[in-house]
Design an enzyme around this catalytic site. Structure first.
Site, PDB file in Angstrom:
ATOM      1  N   GLU A 115      -8.967 -10.652  -8.120  1.00 10.31           N
ATOM      2  CA  GLU A 115      -8.022  -9.565  -7.880  1.00 10.31           C
ATOM      3  C   GLU A 115      -6.838  -9.630  -8.850  1.00 10.31           C
ATOM      4  OE1 GLU A 115      -9.055  -8.859  -3.151  1.00 10.31           O
ATOM      5  OE2 GLU A 115      -7.249  -9.985  -3.652  1.00 10.31           O
ATOM      6  N   ASN A 151      -1.923  -0.131   7.047  1.00  6.58           N
ATOM      7  CA  ASN A 151      -1.424  -1.424   7.519  1.00  6.58           C
ATOM      8  C   ASN A 151      -0.541  -2.134   6.496  1.00  6.58           C
ATOM      9  OD1 ASN A 151      -3.352  -2.414   5.757  1.00  6.58           O
ATOM     10  ND2 ASN A 151      -4.632  -3.321   7.347  1.00  6.58           N
ATOM     11  N   TYR A 196     -12.210  -2.313  -4.034  1.00  2.00           N
ATOM     12  CA  TYR A 196     -12.762  -2.403  -2.681  1.00  2.00           C
ATOM     13  C   TYR A 196     -14.288  -2.313  -2.647  1.00  2.00           C
ATOM     14  CZ  TYR A 196      -8.069  -2.251  -0.751  1.00  2.00           C
ATOM     15  OH  TYR A 196      -6.767  -2.548  -0.420  1.00  2.00           O
ATOM     16  N   LYS A 250       0.819  -1.216   0.000  1.00  8.17           N
ATOM     17  CA  LYS A 250       0.000   0.000   0.000  1.00  8.17           C
ATOM     18  C   LYS A 250       0.858   1.274   0.000  1.00  8.17           C
ATOM     19  CE  LYS A 250      -3.859  -2.262   2.348  1.00  8.17           C
ATOM     20  NZ  LYS A 250      -4.758  -2.206   3.509  1.00  8.17           N
ATOM     21  N   HIS A 294      -2.087  -5.672   1.537  1.00 11.72           N
ATOM     22  CA  HIS A 294      -3.364  -6.354   1.320  1.00 11.72           C
ATOM     23  C   HIS A 294      -3.042  -7.721   0.761  1.00 11.72           C
ATOM     24  CE1 HIS A 294      -7.313  -7.396  -0.360  1.00 11.72           C
ATOM     25  NE2 HIS A 294      -6.608  -7.823  -1.395  1.00 11.72           N
TER      26      HIS A 294
END
Length: 140
Positions: free
Chosen positions: A128, A114, A51, A11, A117
């Site tokens: 994905e 975080n 998402y 990310k 993913h």
């Protein structure tokens, strides 16, 4: 054990802090192979599509904004039980609850930032991966 593929995103909080190599090292130390990888800047449309499962949740807007705030690294990982293996090496979503030695325990800033993913199931991984990679971009 079954060889499978999973999808990963490093990310914006990871790329902003130059953690791509450190995260990749953790992935490889876990026995996974990076068989496709590219650095991209997600568009709002791409983030909203990716998402969409969370679109009704109150954090959706913040999640999208976070994901378009800078470049990400999208990856296809391959190995025995790759989905479970990667989820184990990622650690809990909340870094405060993540086990020592996991990516999120070592590198995540917060629940929102975080670091990574990873797909949660074979069906999700297939969707994905297809969103970000053409078949000829995945080289085992």
């Amino acid at each position: 054990m079954a060889i499978e593929r999973t999808f990963s995103i490093l990310k914006p909080d990871a790329t902003r802090r130059n953690l791509t190599g450190a995260v990749n090292a953790k992935i490889e130390q876990a026995g996974l192979r990076i068989v496709a990888q590219k650095r991209v800047h997600m568009t709002r449309g791409q983030a909203e599509t990716f998402y969409s499962v969370h679109s009704a949740r109150p954090f959706f807007g913040e999640l999208v904004e976070s994901m378009i705030s800078g470049p990400v690294v999208v990856q296809v990982l391959e190995g025995e039980n790759a989905i479970k293996t990667y989820r184990d090496v990622m650690g809990a979503t909340n870094p405060a609850n993540a086990d020592a030695g996991t990516i999120r325990k070592e590198f995540a800033v917060s629940v929102g930032e975080n670091t990574v993913h990873g797909s949660d199931a074979p069906e999700t991984a297939a969707i994905e991966i297809a969103q970000w990679f053409a078949g000829n971009e995945i080289v085992g």
